[in-house]
Design a protein around this motif. Structure first.
Motif, PDB file in Angstrom:
ATOM      1  N   VAL A  77       0.938  -1.121  -0.070  1.00 50.54           N
ATOM      2  CA  VAL A  77      -0.154  -0.020  -0.014  1.00 50.54           C
ATOM      3  C   VAL A  77       0.948   1.278  -0.079  1.00 50.54           C
ATOM      4  O   VAL A  77       0.598   2.180  -0.894  1.00 50.54           O
ATOM      5  N   SER A  78       1.794   1.251   0.675  1.00 52.28           N
ATOM      6  CA  SER A  78       2.802   2.307   1.055  1.00 52.28           C
ATOM      7  C   SER A  78       3.434   2.597  -0.794  1.00 52.28           C
ATOM      8  O   SER A  78       3.821   3.801  -0.749  1.00 52.28           O
ATOM      9  N   ALA A  79       3.931   1.582  -1.042  1.00 50.65           N
ATOM     10  CA  ALA A  79       4.396   1.814  -2.454  1.00 50.65           C
ATOM     11  C   ALA A  79       3.651   2.015  -3.562  1.00 50.65           C
ATOM     12  O   ALA A  79       3.811   2.226  -4.761  1.00 50.65           O
ATOM     13  N   LYS A  80       1.814   2.144  -3.283  1.00 47.67           N
ATOM     14  CA  LYS A  80       1.010   2.449  -4.049  1.00 47.67           C
ATOM     15  C   LYS A  80       0.807   1.496  -5.323  1.00 47.67           C
ATOM     16  O   LYS A  80       0.400   1.640  -6.467  1.00 47.67           O
ATOM     17  N   LEU A  81       1.060   0.103  -4.799  1.00 46.76           N
ATOM     18  CA  LEU A  81       1.085  -1.128  -5.798  1.00 46.76           C
ATOM     19  C   LEU A  81      -0.285  -1.546  -5.472  1.00 46.76           C
ATOM     20  O   LEU A  81      -0.702  -2.417  -6.413  1.00 46.76           O
ATOM     21  N   ILE A  82      -0.966  -1.459  -4.322  1.00 45.89           N
ATOM     22  CA  ILE A  82      -2.219  -1.871  -4.052  1.00 45.89           C
ATOM     23  C   ILE A  82      -2.854  -0.959  -3.420  1.00 45.89           C
ATOM     24  O   ILE A  82      -2.396   0.017  -2.702  1.00 45.89           O
ATOM     25  N   ASN A  83      -4.372  -0.959  -3.278  1.00 47.40           N
ATOM     26  CA  ASN A  83      -5.402  -0.158  -2.823  1.00 47.40           C
ATOM     27  C   ASN A  83      -5.400  -0.304  -1.437  1.00 47.40           C
ATOM     28  O   ASN A  83      -5.514   0.687  -0.500  1.00 47.40           O
ATOM     29  N   ASP A  84      -5.730  -1.563  -0.980  1.00 49.69           N
ATOM     30  CA  ASP A  84      -6.340  -1.748   0.321  1.00 49.69           C
ATOM     31  C   ASP A  84      -5.365  -2.999   0.847  1.00 49.69           C
ATOM     32  O   ASP A  84      -5.400  -4.030   0.220  1.00 49.69           O
ATOM     33  N   GLY A  85      -4.743  -3.020   1.997  1.00 52.27           N
ATOM     34  CA  GLY A  85      -4.069  -4.103   2.656  1.00 52.27           C
ATOM     35  C   GLY A  85      -5.014  -5.073   3.334  1.00 52.27           C
ATOM     36  O   GLY A  85      -4.388  -6.289   3.265  1.00 52.27           O
ATOM     37  N   ARG A  86      -6.233  -4.920   3.455  1.00 55.78           N
ATOM     38  CA  ARG A  86      -7.057  -5.870   4.024  1.00 55.78           C
ATOM     39  C   ARG A  86      -7.509  -6.833   2.906  1.00 55.78           C
ATOM     40  O   ARG A  86      -7.468  -7.939   2.994  1.00 55.78           O
ATOM     41  N   MET A  87      -7.712  -6.276   1.834  1.00 53.36           N
ATOM     42  CA  MET A  87      -7.822  -6.943   0.650  1.00 53.36           C
ATOM     43  C   MET A  87      -6.805  -8.007   0.238  1.00 53.36           C
ATOM     44  O   MET A  87      -6.982  -9.021  -0.202  1.00 53.36           O
ATOM     45  N   TRP A  88      -5.638  -7.443   0.523  1.00 53.53           N
ATOM     46  CA  TRP A  88      -4.494  -8.350   0.227  1.00 53.53           C
ATOM     47  C   TRP A  88      -4.527  -9.426   1.181  1.00 53.53           C
ATOM     48  O   TRP A  88      -4.170 -10.658   0.835  1.00 53.53           O
ATOM     49  N   ARG A  89      -4.624  -9.077   2.349  1.00 55.16           N
ATOM     50  CA  ARG A  89      -4.639 -10.358   3.223  1.00 55.16           C
ATOM     51  C   ARG A  89      -5.579 -11.480   3.182  1.00 55.16           C
ATOM     52  O   ARG A  89      -5.617 -12.427   3.332  1.00 55.16           O
ATOM     53  N   TRP A  90      -7.003 -10.801   2.661  1.00 59.89           N
ATOM     54  CA  TRP A  90      -8.041 -11.547   2.343  1.00 59.89           C
ATOM     55  C   TRP A  90      -7.577 -12.691   0.936  1.00 59.89           C
ATOM     56  O   TRP A  90      -7.988 -13.773   0.968  1.00 59.89           O
ATOM     57  N   PHE A  91      -7.047 -11.828   0.179  1.00 59.92           N
ATOM     58  CA  PHE A  91      -6.507 -12.624  -0.899  1.00 59.92           C
ATOM     59  C   PHE A  91      -5.300 -13.816  -0.873  1.00 59.92           C
ATOM     60  O   PHE A  91      -5.534 -14.724  -1.417  1.00 59.92           O
ATOM     61  N   ILE A  92      -4.630 -13.559   0.215  1.00 60.70           N
ATOM     62  CA  ILE A  92      -3.598 -14.328   0.595  1.00 60.70           C
ATOM     63  C   ILE A  92      -4.305 -15.539   1.319  1.00 60.70           C
ATOM     64  O   ILE A  92      -3.713 -16.671   1.180  1.00 60.70           O
ATOM     65  N   PHE A  93      -5.242 -15.157   2.050  1.00 74.81           N
ATOM     66  CA  PHE A  93      -5.967 -16.451   2.930  1.00 74.81           C
ATOM     67  C   PHE A  93      -6.611 -17.354   1.883  1.00 74.81           C
ATOM     68  O   PHE A  93      -6.484 -18.529   2.049  1.00 74.81           O
ATOM     69  N   ARG A  94      -7.274 -16.529   0.713  1.00 74.39           N
ATOM     70  CA  ARG A  94      -7.837 -17.369  -0.068  1.00 74.39           C
ATOM     71  C   ARG A  94      -7.067 -18.249  -1.057  1.00 74.39           C
ATOM     72  O   ARG A  94      -7.311 -19.305  -1.538  1.00 74.39           O
ATOM     73  N   ARG A  95      -5.974 -17.575  -1.374  1.00 68.79           N
ATOM     74  CA  ARG A  95      -4.884 -18.187  -2.347  1.00 68.79           C
ATOM     75  C   ARG A  95      -4.239 -19.268  -1.685  1.00 68.79           C
ATOM     76  O   ARG A  95      -3.987 -20.345  -2.210  1.00 68.79           O
ATOM     77  N   GLY A  96      -3.790 -19.338  -0.265  1.00 71.04           N
ATOM     78  CA  GLY A  96      -3.332 -20.581   0.300  1.00 71.04           C
ATOM     79  C   GLY A  96      -1.781 -20.198   0.114  1.00 71.04           C
ATOM     80  O   GLY A  96      -1.250 -19.214   0.722  1.00 71.04           O
ATOM     81  N   ALA A  97      -1.060 -21.080  -0.009  1.00 75.16           N
ATOM     82  CA  ALA A  97       0.436 -21.110  -0.069  1.00 75.16           C
ATOM     83  C   ALA A  97       1.059 -20.045  -0.677  1.00 75.16           C
ATOM     84  O   ALA A  97       0.614 -19.736  -1.779  1.00 75.16           O
ATOM     85  N   PHE A  98       1.805 -19.332  -0.238  1.00 76.47           N
ATOM     86  CA  PHE A  98       2.375 -17.916  -0.728  1.00 76.47           C
ATOM     87  C   PHE A  98       3.778 -17.922  -0.144  1.00 76.47           C
ATOM     88  O   PHE A  98       3.827 -17.539   1.075  1.00 76.47           O
ATOM     89  N   ALA A  99       4.760 -18.029  -0.856  1.00 80.27           N
ATOM     90  CA  ALA A  99       6.144 -17.749  -0.321  1.00 80.27           C
ATOM     91  C   ALA A  99       7.074 -16.788  -1.186  1.00 80.27           C
ATOM     92  O   ALA A  99       7.660 -17.253  -2.058  1.00 80.27           O
ATOM     93  N   PRO A 100       6.921 -15.516  -0.738  1.00 77.22           N
ATOM     94  CA  PRO A 100       7.569 -14.472  -1.478  1.00 77.22           C
ATOM     95  C   PRO A 100       9.122 -14.611  -1.156  1.00 77.22           C
ATOM     96  O   PRO A 100       9.409 -15.228   0.077  1.00 77.22           O
ATOM     97  N   LYS A 101       9.890 -14.392  -2.103  1.00 77.22           N
ATOM     98  CA  LYS A 101      11.602 -14.503  -2.171  1.00 77.22           C
ATOM     99  C   LYS A 101      11.957 -13.137  -1.818  1.00 77.22           C
ATOM    100  O   LYS A 101      11.786 -12.184  -2.245  1.00 77.22           O
ATOM    101  N   ALA A 102      12.993 -13.232  -0.691  1.00 79.83           N
ATOM    102  CA  ALA A 102      13.529 -12.124  -0.309  1.00 79.83           C
ATOM    103  C   ALA A 102      14.608 -11.351  -1.545  1.00 79.83           C
ATOM    104  O   ALA A 102      15.129 -12.018  -2.168  1.00 79.83           O
ATOM    105  N   GLY A 103      14.390 -10.255  -1.727  1.00 82.45           N
ATOM    106  CA  GLY A 103      15.332  -9.772  -2.635  1.00 82.45           C
ATOM    107  C   GLY A 103      14.336  -8.669  -3.491  1.00 82.45           C
ATOM    108  O   GLY A 103      13.245  -7.889  -3.037  1.00 82.45           O
ATOM    109  N   ARG A 104      14.904  -8.178  -4.366  1.00 82.89           N
ATOM    110  CA  ARG A 104      14.415  -7.001  -5.276  1.00 82.89           C
ATOM    111  C   ARG A 104      13.461  -7.458  -6.594  1.00 82.89           C
ATOM    112  O   ARG A 104      13.988  -8.490  -7.185  1.00 82.89           O
TER     113      ARG A 104
END
Length: 338
Positions: free
Chosen positions: A60-87
């Protein structure tokens, strides 16, 4: 009783409809990007140990999404999510699903700074790249000797790109280094820092871009204080216009293997056939003698008109200009400069 049942049934139906509407709204928000199509990509850093749900506030701070709550709901519904550290390169035009996929992909390679020092010749940069094990010796000089391989908003010189490859700290990736890509980046930086902001002044002036570059390369070596380079430029252009030798000893060092080889340098000064010997040859040297900074380029383009014909530096590298040969010789004796 029957009426009560119908009321309860209506409440249930309304609840189902409301829930369905809410579900549709949530799905629409999850699929909606933060920006219209075509928004530029940006670099987003995933820190080590950051959880998928925890990325919402940063996105949200980077203006890449509009709502952090929607992101958390999306991740909950998506299931497994493993972001890789880095750029990672992402865009606000991406949906949450596309952003998540990008953050799970391998991050950008970690680059390391490589410093190209002001005034360095092609051979100096080549030696530094070879010492860093980024190239085999000679690869940079060879690549810079083919201007036709590169693009620029100005006419590139023939022979070599000496003087046009801007000295700066560049990020390079060991193991994935491309010497021609570095040279193109240097040309792009030269255009961005100097040519584009000054192209109108260049078009109006009496010096060509190449003449300005050659003069600037000498100023970079001749005057250590950027603010005083316009004074020196005024003296040197005056000498050229009046047909006097420049007397810039740095030009006699240009073709030496080691810039500070004093014995070889003194031999060059005595060689009247050396095309780089500006004690004897009139006019500009055959080409640039290194990579000038924007301060030197600006001084060469806009020299300061003055009454001086000579200059020297004392042991503390302070500039002392003089109006004639007599004053110059007096300053030589005063500061023991020969």
């Amino acid at each position: 009783m029957k009426r009560l049942l119908w009321v309860l049934f209506g409440v249930v139906i309304l609840g189902v409809v409301a829930a369905g509407g809410a579900w549709v709204w949530v799905q629409r928000e999850v699929q909606r990007a933060a920006a219209p199509p075509g928004a530029p990509t940006v670099e987003f850093v995933v820190s080590k140990g950051t959880t998928g749900r925890g990325l919402g506030r940063q996105l949200v701070s980077a203006k890449l999404i509009n709502d952090g709550r929607m992101w958390r709901w999306f991740i909950f519904r998506r299931g497994a999510f493993a972001p890789k550290a880095g750029r990672h390169l992402v865009s606000p035009s991406m949906t949450m699903a596309e952003i998540a996929t990008a953050l799970e992909s391998p991050p950008l390679p970690e680059d390391k700074p490589f410093v190209i020092v002001e005034g360095w010749r092609l051979r100096d940069t080549d030696a530094a790249l070879a010492a860093a094990k980024l190239i085999t010796p000679g690869a940079y000089v060879e690549a810079a000797s083919h201007p036709e391989r590169y693009k620029a908003p100005f006419q590139l010189p023939q022979g070599t790109l000496e003087g046009y490859l801007y000295p700066e700290t560049y990020g390079v990736v060991p193991g994935a280094f491309n010497v021609e890509e570095l040279i193109q980046r240097q040309l792009d930086t030269f255009a961005e820092r100097f040519y584009l902001p000054h192209r109108e002044a260049l078009a109006r002036g009496k010096r060509t871009l190449h003449e300005v570059v050659v003069m600037a390369s000498m100023l970079e070596r001749e005057e250590p204080v950027p603010a005083q380079r316009a004074i020196v430029a005024g003296i040197l252009w005056k000498r050229i216009d009046k047909g006097f030798p420049l007397g810039v000893d740095a030009t006699s060092r240009y073709s030496l293997s080691e810039w500070n080889d004093r014995k070889a340098f003194l031999q060059r000064l005595r060689d009247t056939t050396d095309p780089w010997n500006t004690r004897h040859r009139k006019g500009l040297p055959p080409g640039a003698i290194g990579s000038p900074t924007v301060e030197s380029l600006q001084a060469a383009l806009a020299p300061q008109s003055n009454e001086y014909w000579y200059y020297l530096h004392d042991s503390e590298r302070r500039l002392h200009p003089s109006r004639n040969a007599e004053e110059h010789e007096a300053l030589r004796r005063k500061y023991n400069v020969y």
